[in-house]
Design an enzyme around this catalytic site. Sequence first.
Site, PDB file in Angstrom:
ATOM      1  N   TRP A   4     -14.948  20.479 -27.273  1.00 34.69           N
ATOM      2  CA  TRP A   4     -13.786  20.808 -26.441  1.00 34.69           C
ATOM      3  C   TRP A   4     -14.250  21.617 -25.226  1.00 34.69           C
ATOM      4  CZ3 TRP A   4     -11.577  25.243 -24.538  1.00 34.69           C
ATOM      5  CH2 TRP A   4     -10.268  25.154 -24.056  1.00 34.69           C
TER       6      TRP A   4
ATOM      7  N   ARG B 211     -15.783  13.123 -42.555  1.00 32.89           N
ATOM      8  CA  ARG B 211     -16.619  13.649 -43.637  1.00 32.89           C
ATOM      9  C   ARG B 211     -15.914  14.833 -44.290  1.00 32.89           C
ATOM     10  NH1 ARG B 211     -20.367  13.077 -39.551  1.00 32.89           N
ATOM     11  NH2 ARG B 211     -20.027  15.198 -38.834  1.00 32.89           N
TER      12      ARG B 211
ATOM     13  N   ASN C 114     -23.567  26.730 -41.528  1.00 32.69           N
ATOM     14  CA  ASN C 114     -23.401  27.156 -40.131  1.00 32.69           C
ATOM     15  C   ASN C 114     -24.352  28.303 -39.756  1.00 32.69           C
ATOM     16  OD1 ASN C 114     -19.799  26.564 -40.009  1.00 32.69           O
ATOM     17  ND2 ASN C 114     -21.471  25.228 -39.372  1.00 32.69           N
TER      18      ASN C 114
ATOM     19  N   GLY D 264     -16.829  23.094 -30.068  1.00 29.83           N
ATOM     20  CA  GLY D 264     -17.950  23.030 -29.126  1.00 29.83           C
ATOM     21  C   GLY D 264     -17.742  21.911 -28.113  1.00 29.83           C
TER      22      GLY D 264
ATOM     23  N   ASP E 295     -12.818  21.239 -36.607  1.00 34.76           N
ATOM     24  CA  ASP E 295     -13.999  20.659 -35.972  1.00 34.76           C
ATOM     25  C   ASP E 295     -13.730  20.312 -34.497  1.00 34.76           C
ATOM     26  OD1 ASP E 295     -16.570  19.790 -35.802  1.00 34.76           O
ATOM     27  OD2 ASP E 295     -16.299  17.982 -37.004  1.00 34.76           O
TER      28      ASP E 295
ATOM     29  N   ARG F 220     -19.886  26.862 -25.299  1.00 31.62           N
ATOM     30  CA  ARG F 220     -19.345  26.522 -26.624  1.00 31.62           C
ATOM     31  C   ARG F 220     -18.473  27.648 -27.195  1.00 31.62           C
ATOM     32  NH1 ARG F 220     -21.325  22.763 -29.834  1.00 31.62           N
ATOM     33  NH2 ARG F 220     -21.125  24.105 -31.648  1.00 31.62           N
TER      34      ARG F 220
HETATM   35  C1  FPP Z   1     -16.639  23.675 -35.729  1.00 33.45           C
HETATM   36  O1  FPP Z   1     -16.648  23.198 -34.395  1.00 33.45           O
HETATM   37  C2  FPP Z   1     -16.131  25.022 -35.733  1.00 33.45           C
HETATM   38  C3  FPP Z   1     -16.762  26.123 -36.229  1.00 33.45           C
HETATM   39  C4  FPP Z   1     -18.089  26.110 -36.877  1.00 33.45           C
HETATM   40  C5  FPP Z   1     -16.126  27.436 -36.141  1.00 33.45           C
HETATM   41  C6  FPP Z   1     -14.643  27.384 -36.413  1.00 33.45           C
HETATM   42  C7  FPP Z   1     -14.107  28.681 -36.082  1.00 33.45           C
HETATM   43  C8  FPP Z   1     -12.932  28.887 -35.444  1.00 33.45           C
HETATM   44  C9  FPP Z   1     -11.923  27.872 -35.056  1.00 33.45           C
HETATM   45  C10 FPP Z   1     -12.570  30.251 -35.178  1.00 33.45           C
HETATM   46  C11 FPP Z   1     -11.811  30.739 -36.369  1.00 33.45           C
HETATM   47  C12 FPP Z   1     -11.661  32.146 -36.203  1.00 33.45           C
HETATM   48  C13 FPP Z   1     -11.255  32.947 -37.184  1.00 33.45           C
HETATM   49  C14 FPP Z   1     -11.139  34.388 -36.852  1.00 33.45           C
HETATM   50  C15 FPP Z   1     -10.982  32.500 -38.563  1.00 33.45           C
HETATM   51  P1  FPP Z   1     -18.048  22.899 -33.766  1.00 33.45           P
HETATM   52  O2  FPP Z   1     -18.550  24.124 -33.130  1.00 33.45           O
HETATM   53  O3  FPP Z   1     -18.907  22.286 -34.824  1.00 33.45           O
HETATM   54  O4  FPP Z   1     -17.682  21.834 -32.674  1.00 33.45           O
HETATM   55  P2  FPP Z   1     -18.577  20.614 -32.272  1.00 33.45           P
HETATM   56  O5  FPP Z   1     -18.665  19.726 -33.486  1.00 33.45           O
HETATM   57  O6  FPP Z   1     -17.800  19.995 -31.172  1.00 33.45           O
HETATM   58  O7  FPP Z   1     -19.903  21.166 -31.840  1.00 33.45           O
END
Ligand code: FPP
Length: 233
Positions: free
Chosen positions: A22, A184, A65, A20, A17, A30
């Site tokens: 980061w 969570r 997602n 985005g 998590d 994002r």
């Molecule tokens: C949650 O962060 C992250 C995701 C929904 C995607 C996770 C995917 C990766 C780390 C890439 C993995 C790649 C492979 C090939 C397995 P968020 O986008 O919800 O972040 P935020 O909460 O800050 O918006």
Amino acid sequence: MNNEIIKIPNHVAIILDGNGRWATERGLKRNKGHEEGYKTLKRISKYILNRGTKYLSVFAFSTENFNRPQKEVDYLMNLFVEAFKKDSKFFIEENIKVVFSGRKEKLSEKLIKVMRDLEKDTANNTNGVLNICLNYGGRAEIVDAVNKIIDDKNGKISEEEFKKYLYNDLPDIDFLIRTSGEMRVSNFMLWQLSYAELYFPRCYFPDFLEEEYDKALEEYTKRDRRFGGLNNE
Ligand code: FPP
């Protein structure tokens, strides 16, 4: 860190998590966060499995997602296709067996093919299992198992038998890490998490590197796991 005093969990799970946030905190798109998150995932998988953990499960994409903006979904789907194609070499060299958990519906034929190829190409690897949860929901996994059982069986079923109907044959999770400070479980591996220790570091996933994992292990080592009983371990 000294392995003699640090406990190594057999099955670690990570909710990836904060990609985005980061990126946006750095004035970046994002998607750049997801790209960086994938680099971290490769590096930290190698580190965790080399330290003796046998199973690592990661939440790469939840069923929910798909409700994100189409552009972000498309970006992630494309990242998965490219990564699994390009990095089969990495997983073979690192001797990591890759398996996938989740529903195949809604995934493109192209993605399903690279996932199958990667599972096939790494099937005999022995330095740990990386379980990538993609289009995954914990309740969906349980319902899918129940439906397979209805097709298969009459009569009652035990917990041990039930487990065999889940997406992959995995042991219980010992240690769940969710980065970014959110506390969570979000429908992740509900069956396998029953007795897991939970840990919520504040850093965003792209920053979850070796030093952060060492801190996580120090915390895990302090936990007194009783599994509902009274004695230690
Ligand atoms: C949650 O962060 C992250 C995701 C929904 C995607 C996770 C995917 C990766 C780390 C890439 C993995 C790649 C492979 C090939 C397995 P968020 O986008 O919800 O972040 P935020 O909460 O800050 O918006």
